[in-house]
Write a protein that holds these residues in place. Sequence first.
Motif, PDB file in Angstrom:
ATOM      1  N   ILE A 107     154.732  52.585  74.621  1.00 27.95           N
ATOM      2  CA  ILE A 107     153.700  51.815  75.328  1.00 27.95           C
ATOM      3  C   ILE A 107     152.544  51.504  74.388  1.00 27.95           C
ATOM      4  CG2 ILE A 107     151.900  51.985  77.105  1.00 27.95           C
ATOM      5  CD1 ILE A 107     153.966  53.525  78.810  1.00 27.95           C
ATOM      6  N   GLU A 108     152.074  52.519  73.660  1.00 32.09           N
ATOM      7  CA  GLU A 108     150.935  52.331  72.755  1.00 32.09           C
ATOM      8  C   GLU A 108     151.250  51.293  71.684  1.00 32.09           C
ATOM      9  OE1 GLU A 108     148.605  54.920  69.320  1.00 32.09           O
ATOM     10  OE2 GLU A 108     149.390  55.972  71.075  1.00 32.09           O
ATOM     11  N   ASP A 109     152.438  51.382  71.096  1.00 33.23           N
ATOM     12  CA  ASP A 109     152.767  50.455  70.013  1.00 33.23           C
ATOM     13  C   ASP A 109     152.986  49.040  70.545  1.00 33.23           C
ATOM     14  OD1 ASP A 109     153.266  50.446  67.059  1.00 33.23           O
ATOM     15  OD2 ASP A 109     155.158  49.561  67.698  1.00 33.23           O
ATOM     16  N   THR A 110     153.631  48.928  71.701  1.00 31.59           N
ATOM     17  CA  THR A 110     153.855  47.609  72.292  1.00 31.59           C
ATOM     18  C   THR A 110     152.536  46.956  72.673  1.00 31.59           C
ATOM     19  OG1 THR A 110     155.998  48.337  73.150  1.00 31.59           O
ATOM     20  CG2 THR A 110     155.057  46.351  74.128  1.00 31.59           C
ATOM     21  N   GLN A 111     151.617  47.735  73.246  1.00 29.49           N
ATOM     22  CA  GLN A 111     150.307  47.196  73.589  1.00 29.49           C
ATOM     23  C   GLN A 111     149.566  46.738  72.335  1.00 29.49           C
ATOM     24  OE1 GLN A 111     148.664  50.521  75.793  1.00 29.49           O
ATOM     25  NE2 GLN A 111     148.917  49.444  77.729  1.00 29.49           N
ATOM     26  N   ASP A 112     149.681  47.503  71.268  1.00 34.37           N
ATOM     27  CA  ASP A 112     148.989  47.162  70.024  1.00 34.37           C
ATOM     28  C   ASP A 112     149.492  45.841  69.458  1.00 34.37           C
ATOM     29  OD1 ASP A 112     147.126  47.941  67.860  1.00 34.37           O
ATOM     30  OD2 ASP A 112     148.942  48.081  66.648  1.00 34.37           O
ATOM     31  N   VAL A 113     150.803  45.622  69.543  1.00 34.45           N
ATOM     32  CA  VAL A 113     151.398  44.402  68.987  1.00 34.45           C
ATOM     33  C   VAL A 113     151.169  43.203  69.882  1.00 34.45           C
ATOM     34  CG1 VAL A 113     153.587  43.302  68.359  1.00 34.45           C
ATOM     35  CG2 VAL A 113     153.130  45.642  67.643  1.00 34.45           C
ATOM     36  N   SER A 114     151.244  43.395  71.203  1.00 35.36           N
ATOM     37  CA  SER A 114     151.206  42.259  72.122  1.00 35.36           C
ATOM     38  C   SER A 114     149.830  41.980  72.708  1.00 35.36           C
ATOM     39  CB  SER A 114     152.185  42.488  73.292  1.00 35.36           C
ATOM     40  OG  SER A 114     151.797  43.621  74.045  1.00 35.36           O
ATOM     41  N   ARG A 115     148.817  42.766  72.294  1.00 36.65           N
ATOM     42  CA  ARG A 115     147.478  42.530  72.839  1.00 36.65           C
ATOM     43  C   ARG A 115     147.005  41.124  72.482  1.00 36.65           C
ATOM     44  NH1 ARG A 115     144.153  47.068  69.691  1.00 36.65           N
ATOM     45  NH2 ARG A 115     145.331  48.125  71.307  1.00 36.65           N
ATOM     46  N   THR A 116     145.958  40.679  73.133  1.00 37.02           N
ATOM     47  CA  THR A 116     145.507  39.290  73.063  1.00 37.02           C
ATOM     48  C   THR A 116     145.486  38.739  71.646  1.00 37.02           C
ATOM     49  OG1 THR A 116     144.172  39.585  75.032  1.00 37.02           O
ATOM     50  CG2 THR A 116     143.648  37.722  73.633  1.00 37.02           C
ATOM     51  N   THR A 117     146.207  37.665  71.437  1.00 39.21           N
ATOM     52  CA  THR A 117     146.218  36.960  70.159  1.00 39.21           C
ATOM     53  C   THR A 117     146.042  35.473  70.436  1.00 39.21           C
ATOM     54  OG1 THR A 117     148.634  36.825  70.255  1.00 39.21           O
ATOM     55  CG2 THR A 117     147.697  38.629  68.971  1.00 39.21           C
ATOM     56  N   LEU A 118     145.580  34.758  69.452  1.00 37.35           N
ATOM     57  CA  LEU A 118     145.401  33.320  69.596  1.00 37.35           C
ATOM     58  C   LEU A 118     146.691  32.601  69.224  1.00 37.35           C
ATOM     59  CD1 LEU A 118     141.835  32.858  68.079  1.00 37.35           C
ATOM     60  CD2 LEU A 118     142.496  33.437  70.420  1.00 37.35           C
ATOM     61  N   ILE A 119     147.151  31.723  70.081  1.00 41.41           N
ATOM     62  CA  ILE A 119     148.374  30.962  69.849  1.00 41.41           C
ATOM     63  C   ILE A 119     147.986  29.495  69.771  1.00 41.41           C
ATOM     64  CG2 ILE A 119     150.659  30.384  70.726  1.00 41.41           C
ATOM     65  CD1 ILE A 119     150.585  33.041  72.268  1.00 41.41           C
ATOM     66  N   GLU A 120     148.029  28.936  68.587  1.00 42.88           N
ATOM     67  CA  GLU A 120     147.564  27.563  68.407  1.00 42.88           C
ATOM     68  C   GLU A 120     148.753  26.615  68.285  1.00 42.88           C
ATOM     69  OE1 GLU A 120     144.413  28.090  65.329  1.00 42.88           O
ATOM     70  OE2 GLU A 120     143.113  27.643  67.045  1.00 42.88           O
ATOM     71  N   ASP A 121     149.474  26.479  69.388  1.00 45.65           N
ATOM     72  CA  ASP A 121     150.578  25.533  69.525  1.00 45.65           C
ATOM     73  C   ASP A 121     150.261  24.608  70.696  1.00 45.65           C
ATOM     74  OD1 ASP A 121     152.164  26.511  67.460  1.00 45.65           O
ATOM     75  OD2 ASP A 121     153.070  28.040  68.741  1.00 45.65           O
ATOM     76  N   PRO A 122     150.389  23.286  70.534  1.00 47.85           N
ATOM     77  CA  PRO A 122     150.104  22.368  71.641  1.00 47.85           C
ATOM     78  C   PRO A 122     151.031  22.626  72.832  1.00 47.85           C
ATOM     79  CG  PRO A 122     150.251  21.193  69.558  1.00 47.85           C
ATOM     80  CD  PRO A 122     150.754  22.576  69.298  1.00 47.85           C
ATOM     81  N   PHE A 123     150.493  22.484  74.040  1.00 42.53           N
ATOM     82  CA  PHE A 123     151.309  22.652  75.239  1.00 42.53           C
ATOM     83  C   PHE A 123     150.658  21.887  76.386  1.00 42.53           C
ATOM     84  CE2 PHE A 123     148.048  25.828  75.619  1.00 42.53           C
ATOM     85  CZ  PHE A 123     147.732  25.861  76.965  1.00 42.53           C
ATOM     86  N   LYS A 124     151.478  21.564  77.374  1.00 47.89           N
ATOM     87  CA  LYS A 124     150.961  20.945  78.589  1.00 47.89           C
ATOM     88  C   LYS A 124     151.008  21.980  79.714  1.00 47.89           C
ATOM     89  CE  LYS A 124     151.615  16.044  77.790  1.00 47.89           C
ATOM     90  NZ  LYS A 124     151.877  14.763  78.457  1.00 47.89           N
ATOM     91  N   PRO A 125     149.878  22.207  80.387  1.00 47.39           N
ATOM     92  CA  PRO A 125     149.873  23.169  81.487  1.00 47.39           C
ATOM     93  C   PRO A 125     150.844  22.769  82.590  1.00 47.39           C
ATOM     94  CG  PRO A 125     147.633  22.616  80.827  1.00 47.39           C
ATOM     95  CD  PRO A 125     148.537  21.639  80.138  1.00 47.39           C
ATOM     96  N   VAL A 126     151.490  23.754  83.158  1.00 49.12           N
ATOM     97  CA  VAL A 126     152.418  23.560  84.267  1.00 49.12           C
ATOM     98  C   VAL A 126     151.794  24.184  85.510  1.00 49.12           C
ATOM     99  CG1 VAL A 126     154.711  24.130  85.172  1.00 49.12           C
ATOM    100  CG2 VAL A 126     154.407  23.625  82.724  1.00 49.12           C
ATOM    101  N   VAL A 127     151.768  23.435  86.607  1.00 53.00           N
ATOM    102  CA  VAL A 127     151.196  23.946  87.852  1.00 53.00           C
ATOM    103  C   VAL A 127     152.164  24.957  88.466  1.00 53.00           C
ATOM    104  CG1 VAL A 127     150.393  23.371  90.175  1.00 53.00           C
ATOM    105  CG2 VAL A 127     149.920  21.812  88.264  1.00 53.00           C
ATOM    106  N   LYS A 128     151.716  26.199  88.618  1.00 54.04           N
ATOM    107  CA  LYS A 128     152.541  27.250  89.215  1.00 54.04           C
ATOM    108  C   LYS A 128     152.218  27.443  90.696  1.00 54.04           C
ATOM    109  CE  LYS A 128     154.944  29.337  86.909  1.00 54.04           C
ATOM    110  NZ  LYS A 128     156.328  29.064  86.459  1.00 54.04           N
ATOM    111  N   ARG A 129     150.989  27.093  91.074  1.00 56.39           N
ATOM    112  CA  ARG A 129     150.587  27.213  92.476  1.00 56.39           C
ATOM    113  C   ARG A 129     149.628  26.072  92.795  1.00 56.39           C
ATOM    114  NH1 ARG A 129     150.666  31.440  96.165  1.00 56.39           N
ATOM    115  NH2 ARG A 129     149.112  31.315  97.829  1.00 56.39           N
ATOM    116  N   LYS A 130     149.947  25.279  93.803  1.00 55.16           N
ATOM    117  CA  LYS A 130     149.125  24.128  94.160  1.00 55.16           C
ATOM    118  C   LYS A 130     147.926  24.599  94.983  1.00 55.16           C
ATOM    119  CE  LYS A 130     152.952  20.838  94.083  1.00 55.16           C
ATOM    120  NZ  LYS A 130     153.743  19.858  94.863  1.00 55.16           N
TER     121      LYS A 130
END
Length: 229
Positions: A142-165
């Motif tokens: 858990i500790e190692d996975t949290q350390d690796v996956s904690r908030t990072t900046l992802i600078e790839d273009p994307f279009k938002p998808v509506v999940k809930r109207k």
Amino acid sequence: AGTRAALDLLEEQHRFGVVAFDSQPHEAVPLQFVRSKRKAEDLIDRIQASGQTNIYPALATAWRMLQNVDTKRKHVILLSDGDTAPADFERLVKRMTDAQITVSTVTLGRAGDPELMGKIARWGKGKAYVAEDIAQVPQIFIEDTQDVSRTTLIEDPFKPVVKRKIEALRGLDFAQAPPLLGSASTKATDGAEVLLATESGAPILTRWQYGLGRTVMFASDVKNRWAAQ
């Protein structure tokens, strides 16, 4: 238990795989997006413990699984006591880091070769953990996975998808709108409503109840960096 603990932390836009090994490795859970955690859990439950542990071919299998994956972070957690056949681990792990794959190690006890496990983590630009008791393993994962996956900046273009109207999004045509150019990688809290997400399912606009009020999180920006278009 360790692999299940790590899986529980991941969102559906992450990918997850498990290589089990004794004298030979096998892909207990093929690398795949975390869509159905139940299926991965069922495959994990089928893993049977046995005698020998030959680390090198297992690491090589993990390298082949990940080397051509197009993602920002690629990480391996190696669980073993370190007792293994001699091999050129430094060269293999160097190939992994060249492919942007990091490696952490979890050493069970001190009867095997904790020194080798420490070297693999150092070469792999990861962390070296020692579990004196097998009951410690899930928390370490858990500790190692949290350390690796904690908030990072992802600078790839994307279009938002509506999940809930909802009313606030009425009349907005996201399919025709220009893309956002980046976001912060986040995990939706329990009970939260994901309103907008990336194509892969990462939360972008989320809201949840907090006491008598309501909290909203937007993972991109409204400035001239990610919202420039």
